[in-house]
Write a protein that holds these residues in place. Structure first.
Motif, PDB file in Angstrom:
ATOM      1  N   GLY A  47      15.082   4.448   6.349  1.00 55.93           N
ATOM      2  CA  GLY A  47      13.643   4.667   6.192  1.00 55.93           C
ATOM      3  C   GLY A  47      13.151   4.270   4.813  1.00 55.93           C
ATOM      4  N   PHE A  48      13.803   4.794   3.770  1.00 57.26           N
ATOM      5  CA  PHE A  48      13.376   4.507   2.396  1.00 57.26           C
ATOM      6  C   PHE A  48      13.664   3.056   1.997  1.00 57.26           C
ATOM      7  CE2 PHE A  48      13.475   9.170   1.950  1.00 57.26           C
ATOM      8  CZ  PHE A  48      12.302   9.370   1.256  1.00 57.26           C
ATOM      9  N   VAL A  49      14.876   2.606   2.274  1.00 56.83           N
ATOM     10  CA  VAL A  49      15.273   1.255   1.884  1.00 56.83           C
ATOM     11  C   VAL A  49      14.511   0.208   2.685  1.00 56.83           C
ATOM     12  CG1 VAL A  49      17.200  -0.386   1.888  1.00 56.83           C
ATOM     13  CG2 VAL A  49      17.535   1.938   1.036  1.00 56.83           C
ATOM     14  N   GLY A  50      14.298   0.472   3.977  1.00 58.07           N
ATOM     15  CA  GLY A  50      13.535  -0.466   4.801  1.00 58.07           C
ATOM     16  C   GLY A  50      12.122  -0.655   4.284  1.00 58.07           C
ATOM     17  N   ALA A  51      11.487   0.440   3.865  1.00 57.90           N
ATOM     18  CA  ALA A  51      10.127   0.347   3.325  1.00 57.90           C
ATOM     19  C   ALA A  51      10.119  -0.408   2.005  1.00 57.90           C
ATOM     20  CB  ALA A  51       9.544   1.749   3.143  1.00 57.90           C
ATOM     21  N   ALA A  52      11.082  -0.109   1.123  1.00 56.13           N
ATOM     22  CA  ALA A  52      11.140  -0.789  -0.181  1.00 56.13           C
ATOM     23  C   ALA A  52      11.376  -2.285  -0.004  1.00 56.13           C
ATOM     24  CB  ALA A  52      12.250  -0.173  -1.035  1.00 56.13           C
ATOM     25  N   ALA A  53      12.283  -2.646   0.902  1.00 55.50           N
ATOM     26  CA  ALA A  53      12.564  -4.061   1.141  1.00 55.50           C
ATOM     27  C   ALA A  53      11.352  -4.772   1.734  1.00 55.50           C
ATOM     28  CB  ALA A  53      13.774  -4.205   2.068  1.00 55.50           C
ATOM     29  N   THR A  54      10.651  -4.103   2.636  1.00 61.01           N
ATOM     30  CA  THR A  54       9.453  -4.689   3.250  1.00 61.01           C
ATOM     31  C   THR A  54       8.381  -4.961   2.201  1.00 61.01           C
ATOM     32  OG1 THR A  54       9.896  -3.555   5.344  1.00 61.01           O
ATOM     33  CG2 THR A  54       7.653  -4.366   4.987  1.00 61.01           C
ATOM     34  N   LYS A  55       8.170  -4.008   1.303  1.00 66.10           N
ATOM     35  CA  LYS A  55       7.193  -4.197   0.229  1.00 66.10           C
ATOM     36  C   LYS A  55       7.570  -5.392  -0.638  1.00 66.10           C
ATOM     37  CE  LYS A  55       6.562   0.823  -0.121  1.00 66.10           C
ATOM     38  NZ  LYS A  55       6.765   1.989  -1.015  1.00 66.10           N
TER      39      LYS A  55
ATOM     40  N   GLN B 154      -3.576  -2.893  -6.291  1.00 68.22           N
ATOM     41  CA  GLN B 154      -2.781  -2.785  -7.507  1.00 68.22           C
ATOM     42  C   GLN B 154      -1.374  -3.320  -7.289  1.00 68.22           C
ATOM     43  OE1 GLN B 154      -4.730  -0.511  -6.062  1.00 68.22           O
ATOM     44  NE2 GLN B 154      -5.224   1.186  -7.439  1.00 68.22           N
ATOM     45  N   SER B 155      -0.829  -3.089  -6.089  1.00 71.87           N
ATOM     46  CA  SER B 155       0.534  -3.521  -5.793  1.00 71.87           C
ATOM     47  C   SER B 155       0.651  -5.031  -5.759  1.00 71.87           C
ATOM     48  CB  SER B 155       0.989  -2.935  -4.449  1.00 71.87           C
ATOM     49  OG  SER B 155       0.961  -1.532  -4.466  1.00 71.87           O
ATOM     50  N   LEU B 156      -0.383  -5.712  -5.302  1.00 74.06           N
ATOM     51  CA  LEU B 156      -0.339  -7.160  -5.174  1.00 74.06           C
ATOM     52  C   LEU B 156      -0.907  -7.872  -6.397  1.00 74.06           C
ATOM     53  CD1 LEU B 156      -1.400  -7.680  -1.449  1.00 74.06           C
ATOM     54  CD2 LEU B 156       0.900  -7.693  -2.404  1.00 74.06           C
TER      55      LEU B 156
ATOM     56  N   LEU C 291      13.690  -8.659  -7.010  1.00 68.09           N
ATOM     57  CA  LEU C 291      14.638  -7.724  -7.616  1.00 68.09           C
ATOM     58  C   LEU C 291      13.921  -6.564  -8.280  1.00 68.09           C
ATOM     59  CD1 LEU C 291      16.618  -9.972  -6.921  1.00 68.09           C
ATOM     60  CD2 LEU C 291      17.623  -9.740  -9.192  1.00 68.09           C
ATOM     61  N   GLN C 292      12.870  -6.862  -9.023  1.00 69.23           N
ATOM     62  CA  GLN C 292      12.132  -5.790  -9.703  1.00 69.23           C
ATOM     63  C   GLN C 292      11.469  -4.847  -8.707  1.00 69.23           C
ATOM     64  OE1 GLN C 292       9.503  -8.092 -12.224  1.00 69.23           O
ATOM     65  NE2 GLN C 292      10.833  -7.881 -13.992  1.00 69.23           N
ATOM     66  N   GLN C 293      10.785  -5.410  -7.716  1.00 70.94           N
ATOM     67  CA  GLN C 293      10.058  -4.589  -6.758  1.00 70.94           C
ATOM     68  C   GLN C 293      10.997  -3.797  -5.861  1.00 70.94           C
ATOM     69  OE1 GLN C 293       6.722  -4.102  -6.546  1.00 70.94           O
ATOM     70  NE2 GLN C 293       6.478  -5.349  -8.376  1.00 70.94           N
ATOM     71  N   SER C 294      12.097  -4.413  -5.430  1.00 72.67           N
ATOM     72  CA  SER C 294      13.048  -3.718  -4.561  1.00 72.67           C
ATOM     73  C   SER C 294      13.619  -2.494  -5.265  1.00 72.67           C
ATOM     74  CB  SER C 294      14.182  -4.662  -4.148  1.00 72.67           C
ATOM     75  OG  SER C 294      13.716  -5.747  -3.397  1.00 72.67           O
ATOM     76  N   VAL C 295      14.084  -2.699  -6.493  1.00 73.78           N
ATOM     77  CA  VAL C 295      14.699  -1.596  -7.234  1.00 73.78           C
ATOM     78  C   VAL C 295      13.678  -0.500  -7.545  1.00 73.78           C
ATOM     79  CG1 VAL C 295      15.803  -0.968  -9.416  1.00 73.78           C
ATOM     80  CG2 VAL C 295      16.544  -3.012  -8.190  1.00 73.78           C
ATOM     81  N   SER C 296      12.508  -0.885  -8.056  1.00 73.21           N
ATOM     82  CA  SER C 296      11.527   0.124  -8.463  1.00 73.21           C
ATOM     83  C   SER C 296      10.971   0.893  -7.272  1.00 73.21           C
ATOM     84  CB  SER C 296      10.388  -0.540  -9.245  1.00 73.21           C
ATOM     85  OG  SER C 296       9.707  -1.480  -8.435  1.00 73.21           O
TER      86      SER C 296
ATOM     87  N   MET D 192       5.315   3.305   3.529  1.00 74.72           N
ATOM     88  CA  MET D 192       4.421   2.152   3.607  1.00 74.72           C
ATOM     89  C   MET D 192       2.965   2.555   3.423  1.00 74.72           C
ATOM     90  SD  MET D 192       6.282  -0.495   3.790  1.00 74.72           S
ATOM     91  CE  MET D 192       4.951  -1.679   4.057  1.00 74.72           C
ATOM     92  N   SER D 193       2.605   3.759   3.880  1.00 71.27           N
ATOM     93  CA  SER D 193       1.217   4.202   3.718  1.00 71.27           C
ATOM     94  C   SER D 193       0.864   4.340   2.245  1.00 71.27           C
ATOM     95  CB  SER D 193       1.007   5.535   4.440  1.00 71.27           C
ATOM     96  OG  SER D 193       1.790   6.565   3.856  1.00 71.27           O
TER      97      SER D 193
END
Length: 253
Positions: free
Chosen positions: A105-113, A23-25, A69-74, A14-15
């Motif tokens: 840890g990894f999937v939780g962060a990706a899903a949160t983003k 850039q992300s938003l 879908l795009q953000q979760s996968v990437s 997340m950091s």
């Protein structure tokens, strides 16, 4: 369950997101504005409404699902691929955390983003159209489950990929076309009977349909089927990840 280990991985991922938050938003917001201009204005001028819902509002769930879908996968694929690329993946393998903690840890962060960006897309859509969410709880539930499912898929892609080129193949050549062909910008009922049957072979259609039902009460397939589809996807992805960590496939190469 090693909760401190999960928290450490989650905070690290997340950091990186918050360091580049503009850039992300900014990119998905600009994309959303362009979609509203192209689909909402151009096509919306010809299609006034779909099943009583103004076309501009009708495409909001599809836009959100496309982004999710795009953000979760990437995010998930890059998050686990970079430790493989740099060699730091072995630190995770020898640390006192199991496969479930690393995955969470990894999937939780990706899903949160993905969820955060999707909510920004929703807020952006209020500027263009009036959107009323008929079932807020189920909207959040489908948003969470879909983000989780495709983050798990992205995690698998990151473990499978051997290069940055392979990392981009599935999102660009598979995920995005499936979303466009999965009723993101139209209803499957608008298609001729043959193509409607073909569209229902697309798994993304079930996710978009369930998500749109939460907004407007409209669905191309039964909502229960949509819910089962995303839950089955999560279960299958978890089983694959467990097998990968148990066998070491692509982890120790």
């Amino acid at each position: 369950m090693n909760w401190p280990g999960i928290r450490a991985i989650f905070h690290h991922e997340m950091s990186r997101f918050f360091r580049t938050i503009m850039q992300s938003l900014l990119s998905p917001v600009i994309s959303t504005v362009l979609y509203f201009v192209v689909f909402g204005a151009a096509i919306g001028g010809r299609i006034q409404s779909v099943d009583g819902v103004p076309y501009g509002a009708f495409i909001v769930p599809g836009l959100m699902m496309l982004t999710v879908l795009q953000q979760s996968v990437s995010n998930a694929s890059f998050g686990i691929y970079f430790p493989k690329f740099s060699g730091t993946i072995f630190e995770y393998l020898v640390s006192p955390v199991g496969w479930i903690e690393v995955t969470m840890g990894f999937v939780g962060a990706a899903a949160t983003k993905a969820i955060l960006i999707a909510l920004v897309i929703l807020l952006t859509s209020f500027y263009f159209v009036g959107v009323h969410i008929l079932h807020p709880f189920w909207m959040l539930a489908f948003l969470f489950l879909t983000s989780l499912g495709f983050s798990l898929l992205g995690f698998i892609i990151g473990l499978w990929a051997k290069s940055f080129e392979q990392l981009q193949i599935v999102p660009m050549m598979v995920i995005t076309p499936l979303v466009f062909l999965g009723g993101a910008f139209y209803s499957a009922s608008m298609l001729p009977p043959f193509w409607e049957a073909v569209a229902k072979l697309n798994p993304v259609l079930y996710l978009v349909s369930g998500f749109r039902w939460a907004f407007f009460g409209l669905a191309d397939v039964p909502v229960g089927v949509s819910l089962i589809a995303v839950c089955v996807m999560i279960a299958v992805c978890m089983a694959i990840i467990r097998w990968i960590f148990a066998t070491g496939w692509r982890l120790r190469e």
